[in-house]
Design an enzyme around this catalytic site. Sequence first.
Site, PDB file in Angstrom:
ATOM      1  N   GLY A   1      51.330  42.433  28.100  1.00 18.27           N
ATOM      2  CA  GLY A   1      50.966  43.467  27.123  1.00 18.27           C
ATOM      3  C   GLY A   1      51.964  44.611  27.169  1.00 18.27           C
ATOM      4  O   GLY A   1      53.176  44.398  27.180  1.00 18.27           O
TER       5      GLY A   1
ATOM      6  N   THR B   1      50.405  36.139  28.001  1.00 22.76           N
ATOM      7  CA  THR B   1      51.577  35.777  27.255  1.00 22.76           C
ATOM      8  C   THR B   1      52.408  34.998  28.255  1.00 22.76           C
ATOM      9  O   THR B   1      52.117  35.009  29.432  1.00 22.76           O
ATOM     10  CB  THR B   1      52.268  37.088  26.817  1.00 22.76           C
ATOM     11  OG1 THR B   1      51.343  37.781  26.009  1.00 22.76           O
ATOM     12  CG2 THR B   1      53.559  36.867  26.097  1.00 22.76           C
TER      13      THR B   1
HETATM   14  O1  DON Z   1      52.559  40.797  21.631  1.00 21.58           O
HETATM   15  C1  DON Z   1      52.134  41.512  22.500  1.00 21.58           C
HETATM   16  O2  DON Z   1      52.690  42.518  22.879  1.00 21.58           O
HETATM   17  C2  DON Z   1      50.840  41.127  23.212  1.00 21.58           C
HETATM   18  N1  DON Z   1      50.054  40.287  22.366  1.00 21.58           N
HETATM   19  C3  DON Z   1      51.194  40.469  24.498  1.00 21.58           C
HETATM   20  C4  DON Z   1      49.987  40.082  25.304  1.00 21.58           C
HETATM   21  C5  DON Z   1      50.305  39.825  26.715  1.00 21.58           C
HETATM   22  O3  DON Z   1      51.397  39.953  27.161  1.00 21.58           O
HETATM   23  C6  DON Z   1      49.162  39.494  27.604  1.00 21.58           C
HETATM   24  N2  DON Z   1      49.666  38.918  28.831  1.00 21.58           N
HETATM   25  N3  DON Z   1      49.431  39.121  29.936  1.00 21.58           N
END
Ligand code: DON
Length: 563
Positions: free
Chosen positions: A466, A372
């Site tokens: 995440g 993300t």
């Molecule tokens: O919306 C969420 O919480 C996840 N899809 C976020 C994924 C994420 O942060 C991966 N990154 N490192």
Amino acid sequence: MQTYFRNFLLFIILISIPFLAKSKDPVRANNGMVVSASDIASLVGVEILEKGGNAIDAAVATGFALAVTYPQAGNIGGGGFMVIHLEDGTNTTIDYREKAPQTAFRDMFLNKNGKFVLAKSTEGWLSSGIPGSVAGMLYALEKYGTMTRDEILQPAIKLASNGFIIDYRFAEALNDYKKEFERYKSTKKIFTKTDEDFTEGELLVQKDLAKTLRSIKLIGNDGFYKGEVANLIAKQSKANGGFISIEDLSNYKPIERAPILGLYRNNKIVSMGPPSSGGIALVEALNSLEMFSFENKAWGSSSYIHTVSEVLKYVFADRAEHLGDMDFYPVPQKWLISKERGKEIAALVGDKAIPSNKISHANPPAKESEETTHFSVVDSYGNAVSVTTTLNSTFGNKIVVSGAGFIMNNEMDDFSAKPGTSNQYGLLGGEANSIEPNKRMLSAMTPTIILNSEDKPFMVIGSPGGSTIITTVLQVILNVIDFNMDIQEAIDAPRFHHQWKPDRIDFEHYGMTEDVKKNLSRKGQFIGKERVLGRAEGIIIDYKNNIIWGASDPRGYGEAAGY
Ligand code: DON
């Protein structure tokens, strides 16, 4: 002898003050700042500010540029959340999270025996939700921006059609995923090289992506959600077992929602509400932690890590039970972010750890009805924007829409495919987050703006990661407010993470000494894995000295750019 003793004491006091190393000084500016995971995208944003654009203009231009220069997570094939503070005092948020397609159903990721299959929710076309980024960013631009689509999209179009020089970290990222990219012809064509690897200094041109961006520039939403691009998405989805249809695309709408508001030691927290769990979890944790006071020297100590971890167990247990898309499930938001719930949790924190198995979510009172990316922007007019956007996994489901040049998300994995079974981040969820047609999957993204006592933006912060997003944002805020760190120190400092289940505290390199681990174990905590936790991008405004400080996380390779 006496002098010797006094000097010795002084020496002991000095070495016990935690001197935290920071990677560098934060970037300083007087007018505006953009901090993102890509130096090129940050510069795109700052140029918009310099031309007189506001923070929303700059955020949208940065967002589109990230789709070109940081396709690991920057996107037009995914979704995100934007938290906005306007110079007139308005706080608002735009939810452009992906949605489940109309034909999605509860058990779509279970096999014949009713077992959850992670590969189904993370790979292939079935893993994609209906993308929201284009609609969300254009909504923000039209309602709160001041510049034209042409001005805002042109930098991204130029970067895609003329190409941009890749640095060694991006080259490395592409090479690391080569095998996965080679599974899809359309991805292989753009993001792999036949006989060799990418090296720094090469030019990456993305002609198809430039074409799609041009179509958005010319006709707005219809350039993505209708016509040629929409046809390409729907056709390829159908041909490969996916559910996204032309109607799903043309029906997608971003939603402007009221922010989650909290108060932590007199600082107003403005954050994202459902379908993100981020704002609620952050405010619930802060409300509880406000009941404790942390002395400066407590940073990194076992008692500090223990207290924060205990609070997080209750917060994540509540998250798993109560949080989902509010348009489908009655989230007890008021209760979760109340000072009472914070106090209740604080009262349960003792010297000994309560095992996660003994902690379950609390029920509201009957009367209450790994990629993300984050970017932070402030302008000279008093506006601030905090955006977290994602394809979910790094490079989403790795599938480039053939002929349209962008990567699709695998956000469907953020639903609870089967209550009691965890997703790729080990997160548990329940009924509140079960799959339903047109529902938005629960997120942990926590784009946040903090206002000072005069209601002016004082800090803009967020992170990928995440489930670790919530704990990353929480700790950066605690580092600033409770431990007086500057924004670079606060972001650099090693972090820890507890998410209730699994029952363990993960930690970063140099983040936990053996002594601290031993003390935590004595308190009944389980020591987990060493890993990287989050990649924050933040800004602090010092009104007294009229300086804007920006800091990008050294765990990534972004940059703060100001003017
Ligand atoms: O919306 C969420 O919480 C996840 N899809 C976020 C994924 C994420 O942060 C991966 N990154 N490192």
